[in-house]
Every structure is written in C-alpha cells, then in structure tokens.
Design a protein around this motif. Structure first.
Motif, PDB file in Angstrom:
ATOM      1  N   UNK A   6       0.982  11.851   7.359  1.00 14.53           N
ATOM      2  CA  UNK A   6       0.565  10.610   6.711  1.00 14.53           C
ATOM      3  C   UNK A   6      -0.033  10.954   5.352  1.00 14.53           C
ATOM      4  N   UNK A   7       0.481  10.303   4.281  1.00 15.78           N
ATOM      5  CA  UNK A   7      -0.025  10.506   2.922  1.00 15.78           C
ATOM      6  C   UNK A   7      -0.488   9.167   2.369  1.00 15.78           C
ATOM      7  N   UNK A   8      -1.773   9.024   2.135  1.00 18.29           N
ATOM      8  CA  UNK A   8      -2.321   7.768   1.636  1.00 18.29           C
ATOM      9  C   UNK A   8      -1.983   7.578   0.157  1.00 18.29           C
ATOM     10  N   UNK A   9      -1.866   6.314  -0.245  1.00 18.91           N
ATOM     11  CA  UNK A   9      -1.599   5.959  -1.642  1.00 18.91           C
ATOM     12  C   UNK A   9      -2.904   6.078  -2.430  1.00 18.91           C
ATOM     13  N   UNK A  10      -2.996   7.033  -3.371  1.00 20.45           N
ATOM     14  CA  UNK A  10      -4.263   7.215  -4.105  1.00 20.45           C
ATOM     15  C   UNK A  10      -4.711   5.968  -4.850  1.00 20.45           C
ATOM     16  N   UNK A  11      -3.759   5.236  -5.444  1.00 20.95           N
ATOM     17  CA  UNK A  11      -4.120   4.027  -6.194  1.00 20.95           C
ATOM     18  C   UNK A  11      -4.736   2.989  -5.272  1.00 20.95           C
ATOM     19  N   UNK A  12      -4.186   2.840  -4.081  1.00 19.90           N
ATOM     20  CA  UNK A  12      -4.720   1.858  -3.126  1.00 19.90           C
ATOM     21  C   UNK A  12      -6.101   2.264  -2.653  1.00 19.90           C
ATOM     22  N   UNK A  13      -6.310   3.568  -2.441  1.00 15.78           N
ATOM     23  CA  UNK A  13      -7.623   4.041  -2.010  1.00 15.78           C
ATOM     24  C   UNK A  13      -8.674   3.694  -3.053  1.00 15.78           C
ATOM     25  N   UNK A  14      -8.338   3.869  -4.326  1.00 18.72           N
ATOM     26  CA  UNK A  14      -9.304   3.640  -5.395  1.00 18.72           C
ATOM     27  C   UNK A  14      -9.608   2.165  -5.609  1.00 18.72           C
ATOM     28  N   UNK A  15      -8.685   1.290  -5.241  1.00 18.38           N
ATOM     29  CA  UNK A  15      -8.849  -0.135  -5.553  1.00 18.38           C
ATOM     30  C   UNK A  15      -9.433  -0.956  -4.415  1.00 18.38           C
ATOM     31  N   UNK A  16      -9.588  -0.383  -3.220  1.00 18.16           N
ATOM     32  CA  UNK A  16     -10.045  -1.170  -2.087  1.00 18.16           C
ATOM     33  C   UNK A  16     -11.559  -1.075  -1.896  1.00 18.16           C
ATOM     34  N   UNK A  17     -12.147  -2.114  -1.331  1.00 24.76           N
ATOM     35  CA  UNK A  17     -13.593  -2.094  -1.076  1.00 24.76           C
ATOM     36  C   UNK A  17     -13.938  -1.130   0.051  1.00 24.76           C
TER      37      UNK A  17
END
Length: 320
Positions: free
Chosen positions: A278-289
């Motif tokens: 599983x590889x998380x999306x870095x952009x999504x990690x940075x933008x979520x609360x």
C-alpha cells in the motif's frame, strides 16, 4: 494524523529346480480397495495407513508363498504414486518391519528379501498386513492417484520350490490416495485470517509505503478476488469524512480496482508468500485534516481450475 488498513484473508524365471506345478499357483488381492485414503501435503505429519493383502493358493500342494510388492512405474529407481501423485512412499510388512518387501527393481524373490504366508491344511486362503507410509510435504496436485502394484512371487511345497517365479499385475493389487482440493491463506503468522498495515503518525517524513505478507497454500491453481471497502481510499472516523487515496499491489501486480488475480499451484508444504503493498498519496496526506484514517482490503481465495500460467496474473479489473 494516523492511518491503518485491515487485511482479511514382468515374469522372472527361478534358477532353482522346481516342481512342475501350475504357473499361477497363487492369487493376490488387496482388501477394501475403495477405502478413502487422503494425502494432505500440508499436514505436519507423514501419511500412514495399513492395508491387508489376501493370498489364495490355487493348488492344494502349495504350503507357502514368498513374494515382493513392486512399483514398476517409479522414476529413476524411486517409487511414485501415479503420474502426479506424491513420491517417496514406502511399504513395510507389519510382521517384520526390518525386512525389505517393497522394491522398484527386477530383483528376484529370495528367502532374505520377501514376505511369506503359509496355508493351514484345510484353508486355501491367508492374509497379512502391510503399512503404507507417504512422506510429508511432497508436491502433489489435487486428484486421485492409483498405483497398481506388481506382486512377484514364488510358491513352495514344503521346502521345495513349486513352479517358477511369477508376477501378478492386475487391478486386484491397486492402492489409491486422493490429494484434496485445498485453497487457503493466512496473513502474517500461521492461522491468522486478519492483519494490519499500520502507518502510524503521518507527516514529518513518515514512510508512506508499507507491506504485509500473505501466505497461500493450494493443491490446485487458485484465484484471489481483491476488493476494498472504500474504493482504495482511507476514510476518517465513524463519519467517514476525508479521503486519502492509495495505490495497491498484490504479488507485485497493481490492483486498480476490484480485481481478480490467478496464480499457479503453490509450493508444498510451505506455500507461497505474496506481499500486499500500500502506497499512500502524499498530496492527499498533506491536504487532509487530522484524525484516524482506515480502510479494509478483503482477499478472497478460491480455486481457479482452468488457470495454466506459471506466475500470478491479473485476469479482471474494474476501475474504482
């Protein structure tokens, strides 16, 4: 912010002078040939069973018979059960476990290498028991495997040879074992059906790619149906707000959505270990609360009889 993902988962002549008796001075039959003998290559123990051999004399002058049990279809001098059944099986005589009574060669029956049965004056039949052993963990595909044993024998009248050494090869001396259809898997440790890929606290350079091992055990080709609860997105809390997308791989194969992956028969007895990545999306990690994010990946293992590939291959996929 924390994130985690759950994973659910033929005739020889005697050189000694003999009586002029009939050529088939005895007949042999393994009793209860229809008995269900099941060999599980993933069992931690060797397979052991016993069978009874009935010997019938066809001439009242015969007082005893010596014989060998022969696997005439073995490979490279070693026994083998059928075409794709298990190798390395042995047969011992219960009355004398140290005596060699099972061979794969053309050696003759002698006083030193054979089992012996005698006949009472008023009885034309005698029975004796043997032990069948099949070593654990052998590569064997699902199916029924039969081994039609040859019986190489010599009859006696008292201490004298009666007739010549003979062989019986027919369906009356057949043994069979069944390798069951097995498809199973565990996540991480043996017997575990659930596991977790825990990313821990996200941010500040935390690793966004993690793996978990899944071990498959099968005696036939198998398929893995892969699905996720949230369409390959981590959702936050009970209200399922927020979304962190991730890339999913199984056995090195990218899983773009609901996917089925077909794989060949596994190694025995250890099975085949595949990685779920599983590889998380870095952009999504940075933008979520902040919050706890999770998703569940379900791997369903089932038979895939028609698959003939030598490696795992994606057979179907549906975009999320």
């Amino acid at each position: 912010m924390r994130a985690s993902i759950l994973i659910a988962a033929a005739m020889l002549a005697s050189p000694v002078a003999a009586w002029a008796g009939p050529t088939n001075c005895a007949q042999f039959e393994i009793l209860n040939q229809g008995i269900q003998r099941t060999y599980n290559p993933f069992s931690p123990s060797e397979y052991v069973d016993v069978f009874t051999l009935r010997v019938v004399r066809t001439d009242p002058n015969v007082s005893s018979v010596r014989f060998l049990l022969v696997d005439s279809t073995g490979r490279n001098g070693a026994p083998k059960f059928g075409t794709d059944g298990p190798d390395l099986y042995t047969i011992d005589w219960i009355e004398d476990r140290g005596r060699r009574v099972f061979v794969t060669t053309a050696e003759s029956v002698t006083d030193l290498n054979s089992a012996r049965v005698g006949f009472a004056r008023a009885r034309d039949m005698s029975e004796t028991v043997f032990r069948l052993s099949i070593g654990r963990g052998q590569q064997a595909y699902a199916g029924r495997y039969a081994e039609r044993l040859v019986v190489r024998y010599q009859c006696y009248a008292g201490s004298d040879l009666f007739g010549t050494q003979q062989e019986q090869y027919n369906g009356q001396t057949e043994l069979a074992v069944t390798v069951p259809r097995i498809v199973s898997a565990y996540v991480g440790g043996t017997g575990q059906q659930r596991g977790e890929i825990a990313f821990g606290e996200l941010g500040n350079g935390a690793a966004l790619v993690r793996t978990a091992s899944v071990t498959a055990l099968s005696t036939l080709p198998y398929a893995v149906d892969i699905a996720t609860d949230n369409g390959q997105r981590l959702r936050r809390g009970r209200d399922q707000t927020g979304a962190i997308g991730y890339r999913l791989k199984y056995a090195g194969i990218t899983v773009p959505g609901a996917t089925t992956i077909a794989c060949p028969v596994t190694q025995m007895p250890v099975g085949d270990v595949k990685l779920v990545e599983v590889a998380l999306d870095p952009a999504a990690v940075a933008s979520q609360p902040a919050g706890d994010y999770s998703d569940t990946i379900t791997l369903t293992f089932r038979p895939s009889d028609g698959y003939a590939g030598s490696t795992c291959t994606a057979t179907t996929a549906t975009a999320p």
